[in-house]
Design an enzyme around this catalytic site. Structure first.
Site, mmCIF file in Angstrom:
data_model
loop_
_atom_site.group_PDB
_atom_site.id
_atom_site.type_symbol
_atom_site.label_atom_id
_atom_site.label_comp_id
_atom_site.label_asym_id
_atom_site.label_seq_id
_atom_site.Cartn_x
_atom_site.Cartn_y
_atom_site.Cartn_z
ATOM 1 N NE ARG A 251 -13.292 -47.184 -7.571
ATOM 2 C CZ ARG A 251 -12.302 -47.421 -9.320
ATOM 3 N NH1 ARG A 251 -13.601 -47.581 -9.587
ATOM 4 N NH2 ARG A 251 -11.826 -48.598 -9.189
ATOM 5 C CG ASP B 179 -20.619 -48.026 -14.622
ATOM 6 O OD1 ASP B 179 -21.600 -49.037 -14.398
ATOM 7 O OD2 ASP B 179 -19.404 -47.640 -14.327
ATOM 8 C CD GLU C 84 -19.753 -49.056 -6.995
ATOM 9 O OE1 GLU C 84 -20.163 -48.116 -7.416
ATOM 10 O OE2 GLU C 84 -19.177 -49.475 -7.436
ATOM 11 C CG HIS D 295 -18.539 -50.522 -10.705
ATOM 12 N ND1 HIS D 295 -17.516 -50.487 -9.892
ATOM 13 C CD2 HIS D 295 -17.427 -50.521 -12.235
ATOM 14 C CE1 HIS D 295 -16.657 -49.525 -9.614
ATOM 15 N NE2 HIS D 295 -16.239 -49.708 -10.709
HETATM 16 P P1 NAD Z 1 -5.826 -42.595 -15.364
HETATM 17 O O1 NAD Z 1 -4.774 -42.692 -14.093
HETATM 18 O O2 NAD Z 1 -5.231 -42.859 -16.741
HETATM 19 O O3 NAD Z 1 -6.487 -41.478 -14.896
HETATM 20 C C1 NAD Z 1 -6.448 -40.443 -14.101
HETATM 21 C C2 NAD Z 1 -6.390 -38.425 -14.343
HETATM 22 O O4 NAD Z 1 -6.960 -38.446 -13.031
HETATM 23 C C3 NAD Z 1 -4.929 -38.884 -14.020
HETATM 24 O O5 NAD Z 1 -4.979 -37.567 -15.563
HETATM 25 C C4 NAD Z 1 -4.956 -37.469 -13.047
HETATM 26 O O6 NAD Z 1 -3.532 -36.978 -12.976
HETATM 27 C C5 NAD Z 1 -6.318 -37.114 -13.311
HETATM 28 N N1 NAD Z 1 -5.864 -35.833 -11.269
HETATM 29 C C6 NAD Z 1 -5.598 -37.151 -10.157
HETATM 30 N N2 NAD Z 1 -5.638 -36.234 -9.314
HETATM 31 C C7 NAD Z 1 -6.869 -35.257 -9.458
HETATM 32 C C8 NAD Z 1 -7.762 -34.214 -9.383
HETATM 33 N N3 NAD Z 1 -7.771 -33.858 -8.113
HETATM 34 N N4 NAD Z 1 -8.075 -33.142 -10.407
HETATM 35 C C9 NAD Z 1 -8.374 -34.186 -11.667
HETATM 36 N N5 NAD Z 1 -7.920 -35.219 -12.292
HETATM 37 C C10 NAD Z 1 -6.798 -36.048 -11.881
HETATM 38 O O7 NAD Z 1 -6.991 -42.912 -14.792
HETATM 39 P P2 NAD Z 1 -8.444 -43.657 -15.597
HETATM 40 O O8 NAD Z 1 -7.534 -45.474 -16.392
HETATM 41 O O9 NAD Z 1 -8.022 -43.075 -16.749
HETATM 42 O O10 NAD Z 1 -8.987 -44.381 -14.727
HETATM 43 C C11 NAD Z 1 -9.935 -42.976 -14.072
HETATM 44 C C12 NAD Z 1 -11.129 -43.598 -13.308
HETATM 45 O O11 NAD Z 1 -11.524 -44.367 -13.925
HETATM 46 C C13 NAD Z 1 -10.227 -44.564 -12.719
HETATM 47 O O12 NAD Z 1 -9.467 -43.468 -10.788
HETATM 48 C C14 NAD Z 1 -11.111 -45.383 -11.754
HETATM 49 O O13 NAD Z 1 -11.652 -44.898 -10.510
HETATM 50 C C15 NAD Z 1 -12.401 -45.036 -13.007
HETATM 51 N N6 NAD Z 1 -12.137 -46.476 -13.308
HETATM 52 C C16 NAD Z 1 -13.876 -46.620 -13.428
HETATM 53 C C17 NAD Z 1 -13.948 -48.119 -14.697
HETATM 54 C C18 NAD Z 1 -15.789 -48.389 -14.245
HETATM 55 O O14 NAD Z 1 -16.138 -49.925 -14.542
HETATM 56 N N7 NAD Z 1 -16.867 -47.971 -14.110
HETATM 57 C C19 NAD Z 1 -13.428 -48.721 -14.389
HETATM 58 C C20 NAD Z 1 -12.340 -48.465 -14.784
HETATM 59 C C21 NAD Z 1 -11.669 -46.749 -14.563
#
Ligand code: NAD
Length: 330
Positions: free
Chosen positions: A234, A258, A263, A295
């Site tokens: 994000r 991305d 945005e 994105h």
């Molecule tokens: P997920 O919930 O499976 O994994 C997120 C991880 O971040 C978890 O292991 C969690 O413990 C960790 N986390 C939480 N707080 C933290 C901190 N303070 N420091 C370090 N790590 C921390 O989520 P995911 O499905 O792997 O997605 C990750 C992120 O990717 C989402 O939150 C979303 O913002 C982003 N995303 C972007 C797109 C895109 O198109 N660009 C698409 C999907 C998701």
């Protein structure tokens, strides 16, 4: 079930029409974003379906509640644009799609790294212009490099697997250890060690107060000179002004985004015939070592089908049982 789907693009309609073809679900598609003032378009609907840049603030939720809307369905994983507490107080359950294709985002992250490192974006235009010179296109082997992964959930795990395949050492930082990452040889370290040891830092954590501007002036100062930073999580995990300063001094050698903290008014729209008023984004676009996509990391046909199917199932579960496994709680 009647659903008002906001921020609709033609591709959303295509996948949602397919997912609801055999179901008693009627979707009204709106191109406009959900905001406090557009919420009235949901009058008479059971649910609203929203995406990453819709405004699901307390004010919007109050209006939805007044209109009798019963459910909010996010067709994405992140929910930083939703006032979860306000929805809960209004008795409106929120559902999301926690996992659709971690491969889509992980693979796009690798595409950004390879493109930026090997200057594919510059080589493409150069060769089309009949310029076959190689100056400025020097890259580095990924093999043997150290990758720092911040956030080792579903996407961070898949990304780590891919980087292991390139022969990289993978370090990780997360508030919770993922045993599957340890099994493939990812080594958990402190954030400080990750910053100081990584050649490439890739962000895969959610945007929460603890991760807001995680990459700022002080963390950039701890990184290796010439580091590559990649953000597909994000936008606001990065302080954009700080990375611009880091790019200007050479402390940051490469930046791939991305997502971008401002945005909301730009991405997903064709603004090619307008003046972009965002000076920060415009400055980023002047650097030859910055690569930005709008994105699109999630945007594969597999992910889009899964998003539509899970979103519809989430709403049907709420309607039938009053709950869903994909409910977001405060
Ligand atoms: P997920 O919930 O499976 O994994 C997120 C991880 O971040 C978890 O292991 C969690 O413990 C960790 N986390 C939480 N707080 C933290 C901190 N303070 N420091 C370090 N790590 C921390 O989520 P995911 O499905 O792997 O997605 C990750 C992120 O990717 C989402 O939150 C979303 O913002 C982003 N995303 C972007 C797109 C895109 O198109 N660009 C698409 C999907 C998701």
């Amino acid at each position: 079930m009647k659903v008002a789907l906001f921020s609709t693009k033609s591709y959303d309609q295509c996948f949602f029409d397919a997912a609801t073809a055999a179901l008693d679900v009627g979707i009204t598609y709106h191109e406009i974003k959900l905001t406090p003032s557009t919420a009235r378009l949901a009058e008479g609907q059971d649910a609203v379906c929203v995406f990453v840049n819709d405004d699901v603030s307390q004010e919007t939720i109050a209006e939805l509640s007044r209109l009798g809307v019963r459910f909010i369905a996010l067709r994405c994983a992140g929910f930083n644009n939703v006032d979860v507490g306000a929805a809960q107080a209004a008795g409106i359950p929120i559902v999301r799609v926690p996992a659709y294709s971690p491969h889509a985002v992980a693979e796009h992250t690798v595409a950004l790294i390879l493109s930026l490192n090997r200057h594919i974006h510059r080589a493409y235009t150069r060769v089309r212009d009949g310029n076959f010179a190689l100056h400025g296109l020097l890259g580095f082997d990924l093999h043997g490099r150290t990758i720092g992964v911040v956030g080792t959930g579903k996407i961070g795990l898949e990304f780590s697997r891919l980087m292991k395949g390139f022969g990289c050492d993978v370090l990780a930082y997360d508030v919770a250890v993922n045993p599957e990452c340890e099994e493939i040889g990812v080594r958990y370290v402190s954030l400080e060690e990750l910053f100081s040891s990584s050649d490439i830092i890739s962000l895969h954590c959610p945007l929460v107060p603890q991760t807001h501007h995680l990459i700022d002036e002080s963390s950039i100062a701890k990184m290796k000179r010439g580091v590559m930073i990649v953000n597909t999580s994000r936008g606001a995990v990065i302080d954009t002004s700080a990375v611009i300063a880091g790019l200007k001094t050479g402390q940051i050698g490469y930046l791939a985004l991305d997502v971008y903290e401002e945005e909301g008014d730009l991405f997903f729209e064709d603004l090619s015939d307008r003046v972009i008023a965002d000076d920060t984004l415009s400055r980023l676009q002047t650097f030859p070592n910055v690569l930005i996509t709008g994105h699109q990391a999630f945007f594969t046909s597999e992910a889009m089908s899964a998003i539509a199917e899970v979103t519809v199932q989430n709403l049907l579960d709420l309607e039938k049982t009053g709950s869903s496994i994909n409910e977001v709680k405060a």
